[in-house]
Motif scaffolding. Structure first.
Motif, mmCIF file in Angstrom:
data_model
loop_
_atom_site.group_PDB
_atom_site.id
_atom_site.type_symbol
_atom_site.label_atom_id
_atom_site.label_comp_id
_atom_site.label_asym_id
_atom_site.label_seq_id
_atom_site.Cartn_x
_atom_site.Cartn_y
_atom_site.Cartn_z
ATOM 1 N N LEU A 42 35.686 36.945 28.151
ATOM 2 C CA LEU A 42 36.437 36.142 29.114
ATOM 3 C C LEU A 42 35.679 34.870 29.457
ATOM 4 O O LEU A 42 34.447 34.870 29.549
ATOM 5 C CB LEU A 42 36.673 36.942 30.393
ATOM 6 N N SER A 43 36.403 33.784 29.683
ATOM 7 C CA SER A 43 35.777 32.542 30.123
ATOM 8 C C SER A 43 35.348 32.685 31.580
ATOM 9 O O SER A 43 35.794 33.591 32.289
ATOM 10 C CB SER A 43 36.761 31.378 29.975
ATOM 11 N N ILE A 44 34.508 31.777 32.046
ATOM 12 C CA ILE A 44 34.066 31.833 33.433
ATOM 13 C C ILE A 44 35.251 31.635 34.380
ATOM 14 O O ILE A 44 35.311 32.258 35.442
ATOM 15 C CB ILE A 44 32.931 30.805 33.715
ATOM 16 N N GLY A 45 36.215 30.821 33.987
ATOM 17 C CA GLY A 45 37.414 30.630 34.807
ATOM 18 C C GLY A 45 38.232 31.907 34.931
ATOM 19 O O GLY A 45 38.725 32.241 36.006
ATOM 20 N N ALA A 46 38.352 32.627 33.823
ATOM 21 C CA ALA A 46 39.088 33.895 33.859
ATOM 22 C C ALA A 46 38.347 34.921 34.704
ATOM 23 O O ALA A 46 38.968 35.676 35.465
ATOM 24 C CB ALA A 46 39.289 34.426 32.447
ATOM 25 N N LYS A 47 37.017 34.949 34.611
ATOM 26 C CA LYS A 47 36.239 35.875 35.429
ATOM 27 C C LYS A 47 36.377 35.556 36.914
ATOM 28 O O LYS A 47 36.537 36.455 37.742
ATOM 29 C CB LYS A 47 34.769 35.836 35.015
ATOM 30 N N LEU A 48 36.310 34.269 37.247
ATOM 31 C CA LEU A 48 36.483 33.875 38.652
ATOM 32 C C LEU A 48 37.884 34.204 39.145
ATOM 33 O O LEU A 48 38.066 34.642 40.286
ATOM 34 C CB LEU A 48 36.191 32.378 38.822
ATOM 35 N N GLY A 49 38.874 33.986 38.285
ATOM 36 C CA GLY A 49 40.247 34.314 38.670
ATOM 37 C C GLY A 49 40.436 35.806 38.908
ATOM 38 O O GLY A 49 41.050 36.210 39.907
ATOM 39 N N LEU A 50 39.913 36.618 38.014
ATOM 40 C CA LEU A 50 40.024 38.068 38.186
ATOM 41 C C LEU A 50 39.296 38.534 39.440
ATOM 42 O O LEU A 50 39.805 39.357 40.204
ATOM 43 C CB LEU A 50 39.472 38.799 36.956
ATOM 44 N N ALA A 51 38.093 37.995 39.668
ATOM 45 C CA ALA A 51 37.317 38.400 40.842
ATOM 46 C C ALA A 51 37.996 37.953 42.130
ATOM 47 O O ALA A 51 37.989 38.681 43.122
ATOM 48 C CB ALA A 51 35.911 37.826 40.758
ATOM 49 N N SER A 52 38.599 36.765 42.126
ATOM 50 C CA SER A 52 39.240 36.274 43.353
ATOM 51 C C SER A 52 40.538 37.015 43.659
ATOM 52 O O SER A 52 40.970 37.044 44.802
ATOM 53 C CB SER A 52 39.501 34.770 43.263
ATOM 54 N N VAL A 53 41.152 37.614 42.664
ATOM 55 C CA VAL A 53 42.364 38.405 42.902
ATOM 56 C C VAL A 53 42.009 39.852 43.225
ATOM 57 O O VAL A 53 42.462 40.408 44.227
ATOM 58 C CB VAL A 53 43.308 38.346 41.684
ATOM 59 N N PHE A 54 41.190 40.465 42.390
ATOM 60 C CA PHE A 54 40.902 41.893 42.552
ATOM 61 C C PHE A 54 39.917 42.192 43.671
ATOM 62 O O PHE A 54 39.932 43.286 44.226
ATOM 63 C CB PHE A 54 40.418 42.492 41.229
ATOM 64 N N GLY A 55 39.047 41.250 44.029
ATOM 65 C CA GLY A 55 38.115 41.472 45.126
ATOM 66 C C GLY A 55 38.811 41.728 46.451
ATOM 67 O O GLY A 55 38.594 42.763 47.091
ATOM 68 N N PRO A 56 39.683 40.809 46.905
ATOM 69 C CA PRO A 56 40.402 41.054 48.164
ATOM 70 C C PRO A 56 41.341 42.259 48.107
ATOM 71 O O PRO A 56 41.485 42.981 49.099
ATOM 72 C CB PRO A 56 41.197 39.764 48.381
ATOM 73 N N VAL A 57 41.970 42.487 46.971
ATOM 74 C CA VAL A 57 42.846 43.656 46.845
ATOM 75 C C VAL A 57 42.028 44.939 46.994
ATOM 76 O O VAL A 57 42.423 45.864 47.707
ATOM 77 C CB VAL A 57 43.613 43.638 45.499
ATOM 78 N N GLY A 58 40.871 44.984 46.355
ATOM 79 C CA GLY A 58 39.995 46.147 46.484
ATOM 80 C C GLY A 58 39.477 46.320 47.895
ATOM 81 O O GLY A 58 39.354 47.446 48.389
#
Length: 144
Positions: A120-136
């Motif tokens: 994954l690119s750094i942008g994709a990693k940041l996007g996944l973390a910014s979505v799944f972090g608050p949901v978790g």
């Protein structure tokens, strides 16, 4: 009315005082990771909701950042190319037939192969973390 240890001048550095109000549980009021609750099922320890939210956020982010690449790899999109006989091979075959013999750049198969090859690119990693972090965090704070 008796003074607490803090009011009496004893142990002024102790930030964690026990509740001594009659009829309430012996709960730690603040500055702790858990407290005791007395109810119909007896006394049990309850973890601070903030701690649960942090744990939930970390678990969800870890699952997203590790689970997504592992899932793509397990489908057959690897660094060595598409694995023969895998779901990825079937997807590539269907895409090639639909496009007259080749896989179009930017198609789902092409993007998944790119992720399987280099991650994954750094942008994709940041996007996944910014979505799944608050949901978790939300899910973690709601778990009893």
């Amino acid at each position: 009315m008796a003074k607490s240890r803090r009011e009496a001048g004893g142990d002024a550095g102790n930030r964690c005082q026990r509740s001594s109000t009659p009829g309430t549980s012996r709960a730690l009021q603040w500055g702790t990771q858990w407290h005791e609750v007395t109810g119909g099922l007896g006394t049990r320890r309850v973890v601070n909701p903030i701690i649960k939210a942090v744990i939930g956020s970390g678990v969800a982010t870890g699952v997203a950042l590790v689970g997504v690449p592992l899932t793509i790899w397990s489908l057959g999109f690897t660094a060595a190319g598409i694995t023969a006989g895998s779901i990825a091979a079937k997807m590539m075959s269907a895409a090639a037939i639909a496009n007259g013999g080749g896989v179009a750049a930017g198609s789902v198969v092409a993007v998944l192969q790119s992720v399987g090859a280099v991650g994954l690119s750094i942008g994709a990693k940041l996007g996944l973390a910014s979505v799944f972090g608050p949901v978790g965090a939300l899910i973690g704070s709601k778990i009893p």
